[in-house]
Each structure stands twice: as structure tokens, then as C-alpha cells.
Scaffold this motif. Structure first.
Motif, short mmCIF file in Angstrom:
data_model
loop_
_atom_site.label_atom_id
_atom_site.label_comp_id
_atom_site.label_asym_id
_atom_site.label_seq_id
_atom_site.Cartn_x
_atom_site.Cartn_y
_atom_site.Cartn_z
N TYR A 29 36.78 39.81 41.00
CA TYR A 29 36.40 41.33 39.96
C TYR A 29 36.88 42.97 39.76
CZ TYR A 29 33.91 43.16 35.61
OH TYR A 29 33.63 44.33 34.74
N HIS A 30 36.62 42.79 41.38
CA HIS A 30 37.13 44.10 41.26
C HIS A 30 38.57 44.89 41.40
CE1 HIS A 30 32.76 45.68 40.52
NE2 HIS A 30 32.36 45.24 41.51
N VAL A 31 39.00 43.37 41.62
CA VAL A 31 40.26 44.05 42.85
C VAL A 31 41.30 43.51 42.08
CG1 VAL A 31 41.50 44.19 44.79
CG2 VAL A 31 38.87 44.77 44.88
N PHE A 32 41.38 42.29 41.68
CA PHE A 32 42.69 41.14 41.32
C PHE A 32 42.37 41.62 40.19
CE2 PHE A 32 41.83 39.69 45.50
CZ PHE A 32 43.00 40.42 46.18
N ARG A 33 41.74 41.06 39.42
CA ARG A 33 41.16 40.85 38.39
C ARG A 33 41.49 39.60 37.63
NH1 ARG A 33 37.08 44.40 36.75
NH2 ARG A 33 37.56 44.66 34.38
N LEU A 34 41.98 38.06 38.38
CA LEU A 34 41.85 37.91 37.43
C LEU A 34 41.58 36.40 36.77
CD1 LEU A 34 44.40 36.56 40.69
CD2 LEU A 34 45.25 36.81 38.30
N PRO A 35 41.42 35.76 36.20
CA PRO A 35 40.68 34.46 36.12
C PRO A 35 39.63 33.96 36.95
CG PRO A 35 42.26 34.31 34.53
CD PRO A 35 42.89 34.78 35.78
N HIS A 36 38.55 33.32 36.44
CA HIS A 36 37.52 33.42 37.53
C HIS A 36 37.94 32.69 38.52
CE1 HIS A 36 34.15 33.32 40.31
NE2 HIS A 36 34.01 32.16 39.85
N VAL A 37 38.25 31.27 37.40
CA VAL A 37 39.21 30.03 38.52
C VAL A 37 39.69 29.91 38.98
CG1 VAL A 37 38.89 27.61 38.34
CG2 VAL A 37 37.89 28.35 36.80
N ILE A 38 41.21 30.68 38.64
CA ILE A 38 42.10 31.35 38.73
C ILE A 38 42.27 31.93 40.18
CG2 ILE A 38 45.07 32.60 38.97
CD1 ILE A 38 44.73 31.41 36.38
N GLY A 39 41.24 33.19 40.51
CA GLY A 39 40.69 33.94 41.73
C GLY A 39 40.78 33.27 42.44
N LEU A 40 39.15 32.96 42.42
CA LEU A 40 38.51 31.86 43.35
C LEU A 40 39.90 30.73 44.14
CD1 LEU A 40 35.99 31.66 44.45
CD2 LEU A 40 35.30 30.04 43.20
N THR A 41 40.72 30.21 42.79
CA THR A 41 40.93 29.56 43.80
C THR A 41 42.24 29.83 44.84
OG1 THR A 41 40.51 28.05 42.40
CG2 THR A 41 43.03 27.39 43.29
N ILE A 42 42.95 31.27 44.08
CA ILE A 42 43.87 32.14 44.68
C ILE A 42 43.51 32.87 46.14
CG2 ILE A 42 45.11 33.80 45.25
CD1 ILE A 42 45.71 33.26 42.33
N MET A 43 42.07 32.78 46.58
CA MET A 43 41.44 33.23 47.22
C MET A 43 40.88 32.63 48.02
SD MET A 43 39.44 36.96 45.85
CE MET A 43 38.42 35.89 44.63
N GLY A 44 40.80 31.24 47.97
CA GLY A 44 39.84 30.26 48.04
C GLY A 44 41.20 30.08 49.40
N ALA A 45 42.64 29.54 48.21
CA ALA A 45 43.72 29.08 49.61
C ALA A 45 44.48 30.11 50.47
CB ALA A 45 44.41 28.66 48.44
N VAL A 46 44.27 31.37 50.42
CA VAL A 46 44.66 32.48 51.37
C VAL A 46 43.71 32.28 52.35
CG1 VAL A 46 45.64 34.58 51.71
CG2 VAL A 46 45.69 33.08 49.84
N THR A 47 42.29 32.54 52.03
CA THR A 47 41.34 33.03 53.07
C THR A 47 41.57 31.56 54.19
OG1 THR A 47 39.95 33.63 52.10
CG2 THR A 47 38.83 32.67 53.81
N SER A 48 41.97 30.05 53.15
CA SER A 48 41.67 28.64 54.17
C SER A 48 43.12 28.78 55.08
CB SER A 48 41.61 27.79 53.60
OG SER A 48 40.85 27.59 52.46
N LEU A 49 44.00 29.55 54.26
CA LEU A 49 45.53 29.51 55.72
C LEU A 49 45.63 30.41 56.66
CD1 LEU A 49 48.01 29.24 51.92
CD2 LEU A 49 47.63 27.58 54.00
N GLY A 50 45.30 31.57 56.48
CA GLY A 50 44.88 32.73 56.90
C GLY A 50 43.49 32.14 58.09
N LEU A 51 42.46 31.19 58.23
CA LEU A 51 41.95 30.83 59.19
C LEU A 51 42.04 29.96 59.85
CD1 LEU A 51 38.39 30.94 56.86
CD2 LEU A 51 39.28 32.72 58.66
N MET A 52 43.04 29.11 58.85
CA MET A 52 44.00 27.98 59.90
C MET A 52 44.89 28.62 60.69
SD MET A 52 44.41 24.60 57.10
CE MET A 52 44.75 26.16 55.63
N LEU A 53 45.53 29.77 59.79
CA LEU A 53 46.46 30.18 60.72
C LEU A 53 46.28 30.72 62.16
CD1 LEU A 53 49.61 30.96 60.88
CD2 LEU A 53 48.88 32.82 60.04
N ALA A 54 44.77 31.31 61.95
CA ALA A 54 43.95 31.54 63.13
C ALA A 54 43.94 31.09 64.18
CB ALA A 54 43.01 32.82 63.15
N ASN A 55 43.08 29.88 63.49
CA ASN A 55 42.68 28.61 64.32
C ASN A 55 43.62 27.97 65.32
OD1 ASN A 55 40.41 27.10 64.93
ND2 ASN A 55 42.10 25.41 64.65
#
Length: 433
Positions: A29-55
Motif C-alpha cells: 500500500y505504501h510502496v508499490f501501490r499495486l492492486p492488493h492481490v497482484i502486489g501480494l503475489t509479486i512480493m510473495g513470489a519475490v520473497t520466496s525466490l529470495g529465501l530459496m536462493l539464500a537457502n
């Protein structure tokens, strides 16, 4: 002191998911201002990929084991997902206008029955072929299980786009009605195929058809009865807090009763939601109550969809995707789009009776057939194993593409076909001649 997942209670797990959804929603809401479902999906996917890479790169990080242990604390099939499905389907049904749906009832009926079964078969056969090419040791029945879970469409995201671009209400209702009923039908088909896959019994088409008729017919009957009882209760009072509680009781009590009677709870909730959303809103609620009920169920729908997208991201971390997961995921995107195109074409153009008029209507129905929370919920309910991991990867890819690409470009597609869409209506085949 580090706590392993086995020390977490069910409440702790639920708290983690709700807090994570709230934090990601706040950031969006404060940074990306994307529709909620799209924003949550993008951030969830990026977070998942980042954590998988770290793992993968940091040997001392054992995130996949921790997440896997956390997910084991959740009994998806028996508790969380059954509850989620009942709430999601009831919430979706509240927004379907039966009056506007009447003119498109036949195409909607075909799309949500013949279309779902046809899509399940096409996806199953095509994924079976992909599996053979990749040399995967997966029983063929599991590919049809995937076809059943990925065929239902999700109206939540696409309806927002249709309203934003002022698409006629009849087409909006057709999209919502199709999504609502193909969810219920798809879940029944999924349950029948999953039982055959788990037990290893030979699938009998006649027995499957019998089970489908019993579960679907029983679910429709229970839904009508529960919806009528809820409607009468709502009409007997004017107390918004108690009336919200009655709608909650309709969902939880109705789903529990349907499960006890071994009929389709999802279809029961879809029908009950239609009764409450049309007759209850129109004849049994004051303006204040109607507003509270709408907002309550919108919040429930938003929360559950947010949690489901987070869950699929966590599952992707836990299974540590491999190369064959990527190949299966890419294939699933193309095959799902192809199956949707064939199902829409057959049920709205070839089958005699009625069809949706307008050059762009079929294209919008095809591209607007988004996959979402229902498919994720069904995929998460699959039994543990390598086959589940493959089907989760395929589901993740298809849903991610649906939300990030199809939804993001649907507005431009509507603008391209706007003259045809604005004149769209349902025409009897006799009139076409």
C-alpha cells in the motif's frame, strides 16, 4: 532461543500467516501501490525466490526444513482448506446478480459443467504427454487430478477489472456465475479423481458419473435448504450484528452438514450464497445490515486469498524446486490456456441453443479465466510426496502467470474489443438464423 516448528500451536501458525499478510499488504500500500492481490503475489513470489536462493547459497541456512516443519503443523485437508473453501465460495456467491445472469444462464451452465470436464480431460492428457517426454514416474491419474484442480476460475480479480472498465453487467454476471459454479463442479471432479488416485482403484466412468450426480445434486439441495433457512432468519429481525452471525452460521453449519451427508459442501455454499446475496439482500436486510454483511464477507475473502497466496509461496520454499519443476510449470501455463480456449469455444460457439454475442466476448472469457485461491487450496490438500511437489510447481506457475500477466493485460484487451463488448448480449440460436 530458536524454536522449531513443532513447538508452534495452531494459533501460532495462524498468527504468523495473518501477520505476514498484513505486513506485505502494508508494504504494498505504501510502496508499490499495486492492486492488493497482484502486489501480494509479486512480493510473495519475490520473497520466496529470495529465501530459496539464500537457502541454496548459504549452507548454514536451513529455511526449507524449518518451513516444511511449520507446514506440517497445518492439517490442510481436514481443517484449514475445507473451511477456506466454504468461506471463499459463499463470499463469491454473494456478488452474483441472478437477474443479470438469467440471460446468460445456458452458456454459464455449459461452461461450468461441460467446460470444466472438457478442460480437465485436455489438461490431463497434455500433461501426461509432457510427463512422458520428461521421463517422470507419475501415475497418469494424477495428471487428471491436476486438470481438475486447475480448471476452476477465480472471479475475484477479473471482476474488479470488468467493473473498472465499465463492462456491461450481463457479462460481469456471466463471468462471476461461471466462476462460482465451475469452482463447485471442479471441486467435485477433483474429489472423485483424487480418491481414485490415492486408493489406486481403477477409475470407472459410470461410477464417477454416479458419484458426481449424487454429490452435486445433494449439494445443490442442501444449499437451497440452508439458504432458505438463513433467509427466513434474516427476514425475522433487524439487528446487523446478529444477522452477520446468521450468515456465518449458514456457512459453517451448512458445510459441516453437507460433509456429514457426503454431498458437495462447495456447491451447497455456492447456492446458499446466491440465495442470501439476492433474496436476502433484497428482501431481508436493512441498508445498514446489507452494508455490514457486504464488508464482513469482503474482508473474509480478502484475508483468505492473501493467506492462500502466502501458503503457496511457503510451499515452494519447502519443496526446493528442481529443473523438472520448472519444465512442468512452463508446460502447465501453455496447456491451461489452450484447454481454457477450447472449453470456451466449444461451450459458447459450437453447442447449439444460445451463445454469447459479441466478437470480443469469447476472447475476454478465455483470457479472463484467471486461476486463484481455489486452485491453490486444492493443490495444497494433495498428499505428501514427489508427485505433490510437481503438481504444486505446476499450480504455482499457472496461478502466478494468471495473476501477473492475464489480469494485468485484461484491461487492454477489453479496450481493444470495447465496441463489440458493449453490444454483447445472449442471443437464441433461432434468432441468429
Amino acid at each position: 532461543m530458536e524454536h522449531s516448528p513443532e513447538f508452534f500451536s495452531t494459533f501460532d501458525v495462524a498468527a504468523i500467516l495473518v501477520v505476514a499478510a498484513a505486513v506485505l499488504g502494508y508494504v504494498n500500500y505504501h510502496v508499490f501501490r499495486l492492486p492488493h492481490v497482484i502486489g501480494l503475489t509479486i512480493m510473495g513470489a519475490v520473497t520466496s525466490l529470495g529465501l530459496m536462493l539464500a537457502n541454496s547459497l548459504l549452507p548454514w541456512v536451513t529455511l526449507d526444513n524449518w518451513v516444511a516443519g511449520l507446514l506440517e503443523r497445518m492439517d490442510f485437508t481436514q481443517t484449514l482448506l475445507q473451511g477456506m473453501l466454504s468461506f471463499l465460495l459463499f463470499a463469491g456467491a454473494l456478488h452474483v446478480d441472478l437477474e443479470k445472469l438469467k440471460s446468460a444462464w445456458f452458456p454459464v451452465l455449459l461452461l461450468s459443467t461441460v467446460g470444466v470436464i472438457l478442460s480437465t480431460i485436455i489438461v490431463g492428457l497434455a500433461m501426461w504427454g509432457v510427463g512422458d517426454i520428461l521421463g517422470l514416474s507419475v501415475s497418469p491419474i494424477w495428471y487428471f487430478v491436476f486438470g481438475a484442480l486447475i480448471s476452476p476460475t477465480d472471479p475475484v480479480s477479473v471482476l474488479g477489472v470488468l467493473k473498472e472498465f465499465n463492462v456491461p453487467g450481463t457479462l460481469q454476471s456471466a463471468v462471476a456465475g461461471e466462476s462460482l459454479f465451475n469452482d463447485g463442479v471442479g471441486i467435485v471432479v477433483f474429489a472423485i479423481l483424487l480418491e481414485a488416485a490415492v486408493t489406486g482403484a481403477d477409475f470407472s466412468l459410470s461410477e464417477g458419473a454416479h458419484l458426481f450426480l449424487v454429490e452435486a445434486g445433494g449439494g445443490l439441495a442442501i444449499g437451497l435448504a440452508i439458504g432458505w433457512i438463513g433467509y427466513k432468519g434474516l427476514a425475522s429481525m433487524d439487528e446487523y450484528s446478529l444477522e452477520v452471525l446468521i450468515t456465518l452460521a449458514v456457512v459453517m453449519g451448512g458445510y459441516a452438514l453437507a460433509s456429514m451427508l457426503h454431498v458437495s459442501g462447495p456447491l451447497a455454499m455456492a447456492v446458499a450464497g446466491l440465495v442470501i446475496g439476492n433474496y436476502g439482500f433484497a428482501h431481508a436486510m436493512s441498508d445498514t445490515t446489507r452494508d455490514y454483511v457486504h464488508k464482513f464477507w469482503e474482508l473474509i475473502d480478502e484475508l483468505l486469498n492473501s493467506i492462500l497466496f502466502l501458503l503457496i509461496g511457503l510451499e515452494m520454499i519447502a519443496l526446493v524446486p528442481q529443473l523438472n519443476h520448472l519444465a512442468v510449470g512452463i508446460a502447465a501455463i501453455a496447456i491451461t490456456l489452450l484447454a481454457r480456449a477450447i472449453a470456451v469455444g466449444v461451450t459458447t460457439k459450437i453447442v447449439p441453443g444460445t451463445r454469447l454475442e459479441g466478437a470480443g466476448t469469447g476472447t475476454i472469457l478465455w483470457w479472463g479465466g484467471l486461476r486463484g485461491g481455489i486452485s491453490i487450496a486444492l493443490a495444497l490438500s494433495l498428499p505428501e510426496g514427489t508427485t505433490r511437489n510437481l503438481l504444486l510447481a505446476a499450480t504455482f506457475a499457472a496461478v502466478l502467470f494468471s495473476v501477473l500477466v492475464q489480469r494485468a493485460t485484461l484491461g487492454r484487451l477489453i479496450n481493444r474489443h470495447r465496441p463489440a463488448v458493449e453490444g454483447s448480449h445472449v442471443v437464441p440460436s433461432a434468432a441468429q438464423d
